[in-house]
Design an enzyme around this catalytic site. Structure first.
Site, PDB file in Angstrom:
ATOM      1  CD  GLU A   1      13.163   1.019   7.773  1.00 59.28           C
ATOM      2  OE1 GLU A   1      12.938   1.751   6.795  1.00 59.28           O
ATOM      3  OE2 GLU A   1      13.922   0.050   7.742  1.00 59.28           O
TER       4      GLU A   1
ATOM      5  CB  CYS B   1      13.048   9.294   8.158  1.00 61.54           C
ATOM      6  SG  CYS B   1      14.076   8.212   7.148  1.00 61.54           S
TER       7      CYS B   1
ATOM      8  CE  LYS C   1      -1.910   2.986   1.880  1.00 58.02           C
ATOM      9  NZ  LYS C   1      -1.721   4.403   1.459  1.00 58.02           N
TER      10      LYS C   1
ATOM     11  CD  GLU D   1       9.701  13.278  11.061  1.00 59.15           C
ATOM     12  OE1 GLU D   1       8.543  12.856  11.218  1.00 59.15           O
ATOM     13  OE2 GLU D   1      10.609  12.620  10.531  1.00 59.15           O
TER      14      GLU D   1
HETATM   15  P1  NAD Z   1       2.357   8.537   7.186  1.00 62.24           P
HETATM   16  O1  NAD Z   1       2.537   7.771   8.436  1.00 62.24           O
HETATM   17  O2  NAD Z   1       1.342   9.609   7.139  1.00 62.24           O
HETATM   18  O3  NAD Z   1       1.944   7.537   6.000  1.00 62.24           O
HETATM   19  C1  NAD Z   1       2.778   6.455   5.630  1.00 62.24           C
HETATM   20  C2  NAD Z   1       1.915   5.373   5.021  1.00 62.24           C
HETATM   21  O4  NAD Z   1       1.031   4.873   6.015  1.00 62.24           O
HETATM   22  C3  NAD Z   1       1.038   5.844   3.873  1.00 62.24           C
HETATM   23  O5  NAD Z   1       0.986   4.814   2.900  1.00 62.24           O
HETATM   24  C4  NAD Z   1      -0.320   6.026   4.545  1.00 62.24           C
HETATM   25  O6  NAD Z   1      -1.404   5.910   3.662  1.00 62.24           O
HETATM   26  C5  NAD Z   1      -0.307   4.875   5.520  1.00 62.24           C
HETATM   27  N1  NAD Z   1      -1.194   5.025   6.678  1.00 62.24           N
HETATM   28  C6  NAD Z   1      -1.524   6.152   7.352  1.00 62.24           C
HETATM   29  N2  NAD Z   1      -2.350   5.863   8.388  1.00 62.24           N
HETATM   30  C7  NAD Z   1      -2.554   4.519   8.381  1.00 62.24           C
HETATM   31  C8  NAD Z   1      -3.287   3.620   9.199  1.00 62.24           C
HETATM   32  N3  NAD Z   1      -3.996   4.036  10.245  1.00 62.24           N
HETATM   33  N4  NAD Z   1      -3.237   2.307   8.898  1.00 62.24           N
HETATM   34  C9  NAD Z   1      -2.505   1.864   7.856  1.00 62.24           C
HETATM   35  N5  NAD Z   1      -1.798   2.667   7.033  1.00 62.24           N
HETATM   36  C10 NAD Z   1      -1.802   3.976   7.290  1.00 62.24           C
HETATM   37  O7  NAD Z   1       3.791   9.051   6.782  1.00 62.24           O
HETATM   38  P2  NAD Z   1       4.188   9.949   5.512  1.00 62.24           P
HETATM   39  O8  NAD Z   1       3.701  11.330   5.742  1.00 62.24           O
HETATM   40  O9  NAD Z   1       3.812   9.247   4.252  1.00 62.24           O
HETATM   41  O10 NAD Z   1       5.784   9.899   5.595  1.00 62.24           O
HETATM   42  C11 NAD Z   1       6.521  10.780   6.362  1.00 62.24           C
HETATM   43  C12 NAD Z   1       6.940  10.121   7.660  1.00 62.24           C
HETATM   44  O11 NAD Z   1       7.651   8.928   7.381  1.00 62.24           O
HETATM   45  C13 NAD Z   1       7.884  10.972   8.481  1.00 62.24           C
HETATM   46  O12 NAD Z   1       7.535  10.901   9.837  1.00 62.24           O
HETATM   47  C14 NAD Z   1       9.234  10.303   8.255  1.00 62.24           C
HETATM   48  O13 NAD Z   1      10.186  10.514   9.259  1.00 62.24           O
HETATM   49  C15 NAD Z   1       8.839   8.884   8.159  1.00 62.24           C
HETATM   50  N6  NAD Z   1       9.862   8.113   7.456  1.00 62.24           N
HETATM   51  C16 NAD Z   1      10.654   7.276   8.186  1.00 62.24           C
HETATM   52  C17 NAD Z   1      11.668   6.563   7.552  1.00 62.24           C
HETATM   53  C18 NAD Z   1      12.568   5.640   8.324  1.00 62.24           C
HETATM   54  O14 NAD Z   1      13.292   4.883   7.679  1.00 62.24           O
HETATM   55  N7  NAD Z   1      12.568   5.669   9.636  1.00 62.24           N
HETATM   56  C19 NAD Z   1      11.853   6.714   6.186  1.00 62.24           C
HETATM   57  C20 NAD Z   1      11.025   7.580   5.483  1.00 62.24           C
HETATM   58  C21 NAD Z   1      10.017   8.277   6.135  1.00 62.24           C
END
Ligand code: NAD
Length: 479
Positions: free
Chosen positions: A254, A288, A178, A382
């Site tokens: 992550e 991130c 997804k 963040e």
């Molecule tokens: P997000 O958590 O909003 O969304 C990530 C994914 O999760 C999307 O596909 C979204 O549709 C899905 N999602 C959201 N709510 C959900 C739920 N309740 N159940 C299932 N799926 C759900 O994050 P984002 O805005 O897409 O990405 C940015 C974030 O990702 C930042 O916090 C960043 O630090 C983090 N990030 C971490 C790493 C790492 O390796 N630690 C790498 C990249 C990004």
């Protein structure tokens, strides 16, 4: 819809629309207009995708192939990806505004490397036998775990998706991916290329839609899913963990970060500023691992700030499809509103913005923030934009304490020319990844993940094997 590209789910080897015909739009952040109409998955579509993955797992050839056979197919998928590099890079650039110089020259190579690395790592992995009990042969097997739900973010769409898909597939699992709703295009295209390259139908499925209340939530709640790998915000991780508790499914997370770059006066300052600026502003700070706080020894603080402001001003903002562009627009209207809101609040809380700030459209110019009180939101939360705070420190202990004063623990950078200090400080920083006098360099065999609110578990090399397989002990009487 007229004039828009169409992006479907990918289920059981075919690109398909939603069962109920629902769709959503992907907005190109450069022109702030929709460029693609994307299938919007419901629980019915998630059910279909999980059923396809389950059937491919229980009845299909993939988990039963030799590791060599799986490995060869994954290398063919990597070849296909590289053959379509320009097309794939443009999909991510259009979806979320990452400059083409990065999507094309960096992300495609890294995504192919993800596939090739795990194809080889799985082939070379060995199981253990325990010869200590006469009359018995005791050994382990690492067996595919089952159906994997992979939920990925938008900040490096293809790279993040392949980082999850590659180990899951290499160790014999089947997958439902997804992707983030902001960046759906490259995932469907990757799945199409994978099947053309020989991946059996049903082994890799893609369902699109929002997370909360949509396809993401339905996927992680689905009891046909055996384990969940997720990259995204910490708050989302908490929601997914609650869903995973039902049916006690394993998770690998992550999550977010608030990394610190610690610059000592004894460092090569030109190099430190250049690397710290890259760590703060690359991908418009939507990383991130970003070093979004720079801690500088007081004697060189003003010099570093001046050089950093210079660097920030030199970065070229522009159309992300222009290969000269270094800073593209932020990924979406919501994200732009969040980052610009942070800048306003920082000023209200007493901070000073020395360079950058909000621009026309969804661009935010690389912004250097000084004099922010330690408890200001800009120092704690963040931001995920091209915004860095700079703070002076007097002692090594103070630098370590401030660097660690966050619930996150994903990344930290140390700049010093003193060997003992480098090791001493690296050992005290509470972060899963510490870079000394550098940033971003990775070896895919090393563990990747975070302390505290930055994640659960590690992926990379043998760590991915542990997560994506079920180790089994076999004890055989050989008398
Ligand atoms: P997000 O958590 O909003 O969304 C990530 C994914 O999760 C999307 O596909 C979204 O549709 C899905 N999602 C959201 N709510 C959900 C739920 N309740 N159940 C299932 N799926 C759900 O994050 P984002 O805005 O897409 O990405 C940015 C974030 O990702 C930042 O916090 C960043 O630090 C983090 N990030 C971490 C790493 C790492 O390796 N630690 C790498 C990249 C990004």
């Amino acid at each position: 819809m007229k004039g828009l590209e169409s992006i479907g789910h990918f289920i059981d080897g075919k690109t398909v629309g939603s069962a109920d015909g629902a769709s959503m739009l992907s907005v190109d952040p450069t022109g702030r207009t929709a460029w693609a109409e994307v299938a919007r998955g419901s629980t019915t579509d998630v059910d279909r995708a999980v059923a396809a993955a389950r059937s491919a797992f229980t009845e299909g050839p993939w988990p039963r192939m030799t590791q060599d056979e799986r490995s060869a197919i994954l290398h063919d998928v990597a070849d296909a990806l590289q053959d379509h590099a320009d097309e794939m890079a443009l999909l991510d650039t259009r979806d979320m505004g990452r400059p083409i110089a990065l999507t094309r020259d960096n992300d495609i190579a890294r995504s192919a490397a993800n596939l090739r690395f795990f194809a080889d790592d799985a082939r070379l992995a060995v199981d253990t036998s325990f010869p200590g009990r006469p009359g018995h042969h005791i050994y382990t097997r690492h067996e595919p775990a089952g159906v994997v739900a992979a939920v990925s973010p938008w900040n490096f769409p293809l790279m993040q998706a392949t980082w999850k898909i590659a180990p899951a597939l290499a160790y014999g699992n089947t997958v439902v991916l997804k992707p983030a709703e902001q960046s759906p295009a490259s995932a469907t295209r990757l799945a199409e290329l994978a099947v053309q390259a020989g991946l059996p139908p049903g082994v890799l499925n893609v369902v699109h839609g929002p997370g909360p209340g949509g396809a993401g939530e339905a996927l992680v709640a689905h009891q046909g899913v055996d384990l969940i790998t997720f990259t995204g915000e910490t708050r989302t991780g908490e929601a997914i963990m609650r869903a995973a508790a039902q049916g006690v499914r394993a998770v690998s997370f992550e999550l977010g970060g608030k990394g610190a770059s610690v610059i000592f006066a004894d460092a090569n300052l030109d190099k430190a500023v250049s690397v710290a600026a890259d760590a703060a502003f690359s991908n418009a700070g939507q990383i991130c691992l970003a070093g979004s706080r720079i801690l500088v020894e007081r004697s060189v603080h003003d010099r570093v700030v001046e050089a950093l402001v210079d660097k920030a001003r030199q970065l070229r903002l522009g159309d992300p499809r222009d290969p000269r562009t270094q800073v593209g627009p932020l990924s979406s209207a919501e994200h732009h509103a969040k980052v610009s809101g942070h800048l306003r609040r920082a000023t209200e809380e007493g901070a000073v913005l020395l360079a950058g700030g909000d621009q026309e459209g969804w661009w935010v110019a690389p912004t250097v923030v000084v004099d922010a009180p330690a408890d200001a939101a800009v120092c704690r939360e963040e931001i995920f934009g091209p915004v860095v705070t700079v703070h002076p420190f007097d002692t090594e202990q103070e630098a370590v304490r401030v660097a660690n004063a966050t619930p996150y623990g994903l990344s930290a950078m140390v700049f010093t020319s003193r060997l003992a200090r480098a090791h001493r400080v690296a050992g005290q920083l509470r972060a899963g990844n510490v870079w000394v006098n550098c940033f971003w360099v990775r070896d895919l065999r090393s563990p990747f993940g975070g302390f505290g609110h930055s994640g659960i578990g590690r992926e990379g090399g043998g760590h991915s094997r542990e997560f994506f397989t079920e180790p089994k002990t076999v004890v055989m009487d050989v008398t």
